[in-house]
Design an enzyme around this catalytic site. Structure first.
Site, PDB file in Angstrom:
ATOM      1  N   ASP A  41      -7.444  13.573 -24.650  1.00  0.00           N
ATOM      2  CA  ASP A  41      -7.501  12.178 -24.203  1.00  0.00           C
ATOM      3  C   ASP A  41      -6.886  11.343 -25.318  1.00  0.00           C
ATOM      4  O   ASP A  41      -7.508  11.116 -26.362  1.00  0.00           O
ATOM      5  CB  ASP A  41      -8.963  11.791 -23.950  1.00  0.00           C
ATOM      6  CG  ASP A  41      -9.107  10.333 -23.509  1.00  0.00           C
ATOM      7  OD1 ASP A  41      -8.146   9.557 -23.690  1.00  0.00           O
ATOM      8  OD2 ASP A  41     -10.182   9.971 -22.995  1.00  0.00           O
ATOM      9  N   TYR A  87       0.846  -1.206   0.000  1.00  0.00           N
ATOM     10  CA  TYR A  87       0.000   0.000   0.000  1.00  0.00           C
ATOM     11  C   TYR A  87       0.873   1.245   0.000  1.00  0.00           C
ATOM     12  O   TYR A  87       1.864   1.307   0.730  1.00  0.00           O
ATOM     13  CB  TYR A  87      -0.908   0.017   1.242  1.00  0.00           C
ATOM     14  CG  TYR A  87      -2.354  -0.178   0.850  1.00  0.00           C
ATOM     15  CD1 TYR A  87      -2.981   0.763   0.036  1.00  0.00           C
ATOM     16  CD2 TYR A  87      -3.064  -1.286   1.260  1.00  0.00           C
ATOM     17  CE1 TYR A  87      -4.300   0.583  -0.361  1.00  0.00           C
ATOM     18  CE2 TYR A  87      -4.381  -1.472   0.868  1.00  0.00           C
ATOM     19  CZ  TYR A  87      -4.989  -0.538   0.059  1.00  0.00           C
ATOM     20  OH  TYR A  87      -6.280  -0.720  -0.330  1.00  0.00           O
ATOM     21  N   GLU A 113      -0.461   4.897  -0.362  1.00  0.00           N
ATOM     22  CA  GLU A 113      -1.232   6.142  -0.551  1.00  0.00           C
ATOM     23  C   GLU A 113      -0.333   7.354  -0.378  1.00  0.00           C
ATOM     24  O   GLU A 113       0.478   7.414   0.542  1.00  0.00           O
ATOM     25  CB  GLU A 113      -2.412   6.176   0.432  1.00  0.00           C
ATOM     26  CG  GLU A 113      -3.474   5.182   0.024  1.00  0.00           C
ATOM     27  CD  GLU A 113      -4.703   5.186   0.921  1.00  0.00           C
ATOM     28  OE1 GLU A 113      -4.793   6.049   1.795  1.00  0.00           O
ATOM     29  OE2 GLU A 113      -5.546   4.305   0.736  1.00  0.00           O
ATOM     30  N   ARG A 169      -2.737  -2.539 -17.900  1.00  0.00           N
ATOM     31  CA  ARG A 169      -4.029  -1.834 -17.814  1.00  0.00           C
ATOM     32  C   ARG A 169      -3.890  -0.770 -16.751  1.00  0.00           C
ATOM     33  O   ARG A 169      -3.744  -1.064 -15.563  1.00  0.00           O
ATOM     34  CB  ARG A 169      -5.141  -2.811 -17.437  1.00  0.00           C
ATOM     35  CG  ARG A 169      -5.454  -3.780 -18.535  1.00  0.00           C
ATOM     36  CD  ARG A 169      -6.829  -4.350 -18.378  1.00  0.00           C
ATOM     37  NE  ARG A 169      -7.819  -3.467 -18.927  1.00  0.00           N
ATOM     38  CZ  ARG A 169      -8.428  -3.667 -20.094  1.00  0.00           C
ATOM     39  NH1 ARG A 169      -8.116  -4.703 -20.838  1.00  0.00           N
ATOM     40  NH2 ARG A 169      -9.345  -2.833 -20.521  1.00  0.00           N
ATOM     41  N   LYS A 173      -3.165   0.415 -24.534  1.00  0.00           N
ATOM     42  CA  LYS A 173      -3.615   0.284 -25.929  1.00  0.00           C
ATOM     43  C   LYS A 173      -2.398   0.335 -26.841  1.00  0.00           C
ATOM     44  O   LYS A 173      -1.559  -0.554 -26.760  1.00  0.00           O
ATOM     45  CB  LYS A 173      -4.658   1.371 -26.219  1.00  0.00           C
ATOM     46  CG  LYS A 173      -5.901   1.227 -25.317  1.00  0.00           C
ATOM     47  CD  LYS A 173      -6.989   2.196 -25.657  1.00  0.00           C
ATOM     48  CE  LYS A 173      -8.256   1.906 -24.865  1.00  0.00           C
ATOM     49  NZ  LYS A 173      -8.489   2.853 -23.767  1.00  0.00           N
ATOM     50  N   THR A 211      -4.990   6.001 -21.258  1.00  0.00           N
ATOM     51  CA  THR A 211      -4.760   4.669 -20.701  1.00  0.00           C
ATOM     52  C   THR A 211      -3.327   4.296 -21.062  1.00  0.00           C
ATOM     53  O   THR A 211      -2.644   5.012 -21.792  1.00  0.00           O
ATOM     54  CB  THR A 211      -5.710   3.624 -21.316  1.00  0.00           C
ATOM     55  OG1 THR A 211      -5.664   3.767 -22.736  1.00  0.00           O
ATOM     56  CG2 THR A 211      -7.137   3.814 -20.837  1.00  0.00           C
TER      57      THR A 211
HETATM   58  N1  DSN Z   1     -13.153   0.582 -24.034  1.00  0.00           N
HETATM   59  C1  DSN Z   1     -12.303   1.483 -24.762  1.00  0.00           C
HETATM   60  C2  DSN Z   1     -12.359   1.225 -26.219  1.00  0.00           C
HETATM   61  O1  DSN Z   1     -12.578   0.092 -26.585  1.00  0.00           O
HETATM   62  O2  DSN Z   1     -12.167   2.132 -27.010  1.00  0.00           O
HETATM   63  C3  DSN Z   1     -12.601   2.864 -24.451  1.00  0.00           C
HETATM   64  O3  DSN Z   1     -12.793   2.998 -23.084  1.00  0.00           O
END
Ligand code: DSN
Length: 417
Positions: free
Chosen positions: A199, A53, A55, A234, A228, A225
């Site tokens: 974003d 942990y 924080e 993740r 991707k 994120t």
């Molecule tokens: N779930 C993502 C996507 O597939 O684009 C976006 O949050």
């Protein structure tokens, strides 16, 4: 008990994981928000960092025993700053939606006006779509794309911004196959005193590698994120100008979240290190090149692509003219070994759960090392299946051919029996 292996403790879950490994090996994964995280990233996610942990932030924690965690988090932050050329990075958001909620919490109060791209035009739930908390707690104004060419309607963005004077203007998308013009968005945001938030969840790997223009210098705040095109764990991150550092950090912790997921933080640091390599730059460029070849192949087979093509990692097919709904096509493609997702297209006349389109992308198949020859084969397989969705003999034959192709291009981080 705590020392026993997964297979001993829980054979049902062990079997699910083994089957998922096989699925991820045997099929062409075309969902544009998915990828194969590298083996090093996976190792960090499953490490003892999970047990701690932390924080707070490095040097200012609410728990003792941070000798190693502080180093991990500082490495992640410094690498992201160097990679993207930003003043500050917060690596604690649990994923993309919490990252965006952190941005809202840093700058807005309930009821404030914000602007973002509508979900049906290719935006994201957290850009103010009505079913999301961001559409319910804020006065969310949504812009879209033009009816004729499906490109972002900057006249509409500018006039809505002038009329509503949002505090935050979100740009970035989840189903938009073209370059985002961050400079144009910045000019509109400046004109109305809004903070521009880019974003870049879908394209952060492309941005890091220079395969898509960067929002740095245009957007004061950048959210993303990390799993991707960035090919990390993740997770989520927020990058920002120095002047917003305090507000962002306070919003994420203690404003929104508790302890950061330290294994994820380490894996973000690893992904950032890998993204600095020439190998990753070549990978990101190959994602874009592959997407273009796949789009050209689909066009040559008579498919209608939203905006007429792709210059990033994704393609949105409008199946209206093919007389087959997106869901039926996506299910047939899955049976044939090509995993895409059904998706709304701009101005869709069908419902979101049964829409007219299919969304696909090249990040994961490019991670397997596939190139233009494979994209041409893939485009033709897709066309054959979508034009004959009930022909199970054809689907089975193509599934076999795809399995053979997958055997030649092992997936990174996926064990093969
Ligand atoms: N779930 C993502 C996507 O597939 O684009 C976006 O949050």
């Amino acid at each position: 008990m705590a020392d026993r292996s997964l297979a001993e403790v829980d054979p049902e879950i062990a079997r699910c994981i083994a089957l998922e490994e096989k699925r991820q090996h045997d099929k062409l994964r075309l969902i544009p928000s998915e990828n194969y995280a590298s083996a090093a990233v996976m190792e960090a996610c499953g490490s003892v960092l999970n047990n701690k942990y932390s924080e707070g932030y490095a040097g200012r924690r609410y728990y003792e025993g941070q000798q190693n965690i502080d180093t991990v988090e500082r490495l992640a932050i410094e690498r992201l700053k160097a990679l993207f050329g930003v003043d500050h990075a917060n690596v604690q958001p649990y994923s993309g939606s919490p990252a965006n909620l952190g941005v809202y919490f840093a700058f807005c109060s309930p009821g404030d006006t914000i602007m973002g791209m509508g979900l049906p035009s290719g935006g994201h739930l957290t850009h103010g779509w009505r079913v999301s908390i961001t559409g319910k707690y804020f006065n969310a104004i949504q812009y879209g794309v033009r009816r004729d060419d499906h490109l972002i309607d900057f006249d509409e963005v500018a006039s809505l911004a002038r009329e509503h004077k949002p505090k935050l203007l979100f740009c970035g998308a989840t189903a938009y196959p073209r370059i985002i013009d961050f400079a144009k968005f910045a000019e509109i945001a400046r004109g109305v005193g809004a903070i521009l938030v880019a974003d870049i969840a879908h394209i952060s790997g492309l941005v890091a590698a220079g395969a898509h223009p960067s929002p740095v210098g245009h957007a004061e705040v950048i959210s993303s994120t990390t799993h991707k095109t960035f090919r990390g764990p993740r997770g989520g991150m927020i990058m920002c100008d120095e002047k917003h550092k305090k507000a962002i950090d306070r919003a994420v912790f203690p404003g929104l979240q508790g302890g950061p997921h330290n294994g994820t933080t380490a894996a973000i640091a690893i992904a950032a290190k890998l993204a600095m390599t020439d190998e990753f730059k070549a990978y990101a460029q190959a994602i874009v090149d592959n997407s273009r070849v796949l789009a050209d192949t689909l066009l040559s087979r008579g498919f209608d692509l939203v905006t007429g093509g792709s210059d990033n990692h994704l393609i949105l097919i409008d199946l209206t003219g093919k007389d087959v709904p997106g869901k039926v096509a996506a299910q047939a493609l899955d049976r044939a070994g090509m995993v895409a997702n059904y998706n709304s297209v701009p101005f869709d006349t069908r419902k979101p759960f049964d829409p007219s389109g299919i969304r696909l992308g090249t990040p994961a198949i490019t991670s397997r090392g596939m190139g233009s020859d494979e994209m041409k084969r893939l485009g033709n397989w897709m066309a054959d299946v979508v034009e004959d969705v009930e022909n199970e003999a054809l689907i089975a034959r193509i599934a076999g051919e795809i399995k053979n192709l997958c055997d030649q291009f092992p997936a990174p981080g996926v064990p093969v029996e």
